[in-house]
Design an enzyme around this catalytic site. Structure first.
Site, PDB file in Angstrom:
ATOM      1  N   TYR B 155       0.918  -1.169  -0.008  1.00  0.00           N
ATOM      2  CA  TYR B 155      -0.056  -0.013  -0.076  1.00  0.00           C
ATOM      3  C   TYR B 155       0.845   1.262   0.013  1.00  0.00           C
ATOM      4  CZ  TYR B 155      -3.553   3.232   1.825  1.00  0.00           C
ATOM      5  OH  TYR B 155      -4.254   4.370   1.894  1.00  0.00           O
ATOM      6  N   ALA B 156       1.867   1.358   0.912  1.00  0.00           N
ATOM      7  CA  ALA B 156       2.859   2.393   0.831  1.00  0.00           C
ATOM      8  C   ALA B 156       3.603   2.612  -0.283  1.00  0.00           C
ATOM      9  CB  ALA B 156       3.742   2.149   1.834  1.00  0.00           C
ATOM     10  N   ALA B 157       3.828   1.499  -1.156  1.00  0.00           N
ATOM     11  CA  ALA B 157       4.595   1.644  -2.452  1.00  0.00           C
ATOM     12  C   ALA B 157       3.431   2.239  -3.456  1.00  0.00           C
ATOM     13  CB  ALA B 157       5.102   0.167  -2.842  1.00  0.00           C
TER      14      ALA B 157
END
Lengths: 85, 247
Positions: B155-157
């Protein structure tokens, strides 16, 4: 109006909209990047032609194709229109 | 003339809050094209409310996971409703779980919906904005893009990718009067963050300078600001709305 005339007319309109000065006498051998229209201007040309003709040949192609000359650009549209008919 | 705004992921959470604020805005009148995979009760209620007046809300059902349908969706939107003023890329998947055991299909789905879909929507809806010489693209990021969070690496990526995309696109289209920005909310109490509960949730609240979480309405207000004429000179940046959590 044939497709080359439509593209020429749209090219003039878009160049004005994009504040670009086109070179004189654009013919089939004119290299697009030397035509006076910048890359954003070309994006606008493709966008305007998509609105007017309801085709986007570049998205319809399986492979990425970047025409080098004005003649190649017109040919891409001509081919796409002939496939639609 | 009303300004047409396309909002993805409009049925719940932040997307719904954005749609509500757009419809209630009095200074500028916005028409809203709300895109969602399914219609929530709240969205249906809004549709009813705004269909009796001047039909300013239109709901389109679309599954953004189907990337091959995005061009046709955009073409239909422009044909049926005209050139949009703005696109709010809000739809996102939020699977959490450690990477080592996350299924590859989930990684694939998340990157498709969170990264590729907004890129394709931007590509095709940017075109009418270029012709209008005016437009707004607002990508909903997350503070996780920069801070990281255990169990949210993919998700962060995806959110970091969206920010990088926005900075470059802002440079590409600025000359045509189109601005591209991100809003990065902190933890908000929405369906997506349901798993953040109990002590973990209390700890996030405690550490925030304002002693609370940001709400979807707080983040939606930042989106509304970026849409306004007052934000004409803001492009290629991220507005963080996190009640100070990352200060």
């Amino acid at each position: 109006m044939d497709i080359e005339s439509i593209i020429r007319k749209t090219l003039l309109e878009v160049a004005e909209m994009a504040d670009c000065t086109l070179v004189d006498n654009i013919d089939e051998h004119t290299v697009l990047l030397q035509s006076g229209l910048d890359s954003l201007g070309f994006a606008m040309l493709v966008a305007q032609l998509e609105e007017d003709l309801a085709i986007d040949p570049f998205s319809e192609m399986e492979m990425a194709v970047y025409p080098r000359t004005f003649g190649e650009f017109v040919a891409v549209y001509r081919q796409s229109l002939s496939q639609r008919d | 003339m009303n300004k047409l705004v396309v909002v993805t992921g409009a049925s719940r959470g932040l997307g719904l809050a954005i749609v509500k604020q757009l419809l209630k805005h009095t200074v500028i009148k916005y028409d809203v094209l709300a895109i969602s995979r399914s219609k929530s009760d709240e969205l249906l209620q809004l549709e009813e409310e705004y269909s009796t007046s001047d039909k300013r809300l239109h709901i389109l059902n679309a599954d953004l996971l189907k990337l091959n349908n995005i061009q046709a969706l955009c073409t239909k939107m422009v044909k049926d409703y005209g050139r949009p003023y703005a696109l709010i890329n809000n739809a996102a998947l939020g699977f959490d779980g450690v990477l080592a055991t996350m299924h590859n299909s989930q990684i694939d789905e998340l990157l498709s919906v969170n990264v590729q879909a907004p890129i394709l929507l931007s590509k095709y809806l940017l075109r009418p904005m270029l012709l209008n010489r005016k437009g707004r693209i607002i990508n909903i990021s997350s503070i996780i893009a920069k801070t990281g969070f255990n169990g949210l690496s993919v998700y962060a990526a995806s959110k970091a990718a969206l920010e990088g995309f926005s900075f470059s696109l802002a440079r590409e289209v600025g000359k045509a009067g189109v601005t591209v920005n991100c809003v990065a909310p902190g933890y908000m109490q929405t369906d997506m963050t349901q798993s953040l509960q109990g002590e973990k949730l209390e700890s996030v609240k405690r550490r925030s300078p304002l002693g609370r979480l940001a709400t979807p309405d707080d983040a939606a207000s930042a989106v509304l600001y970026l849409l306004s004429e007052e934000a004409n000179a803001i492009t290629g940046t991220v507005i963080t709305v996190d009640a100070g959590s990352t200060a």
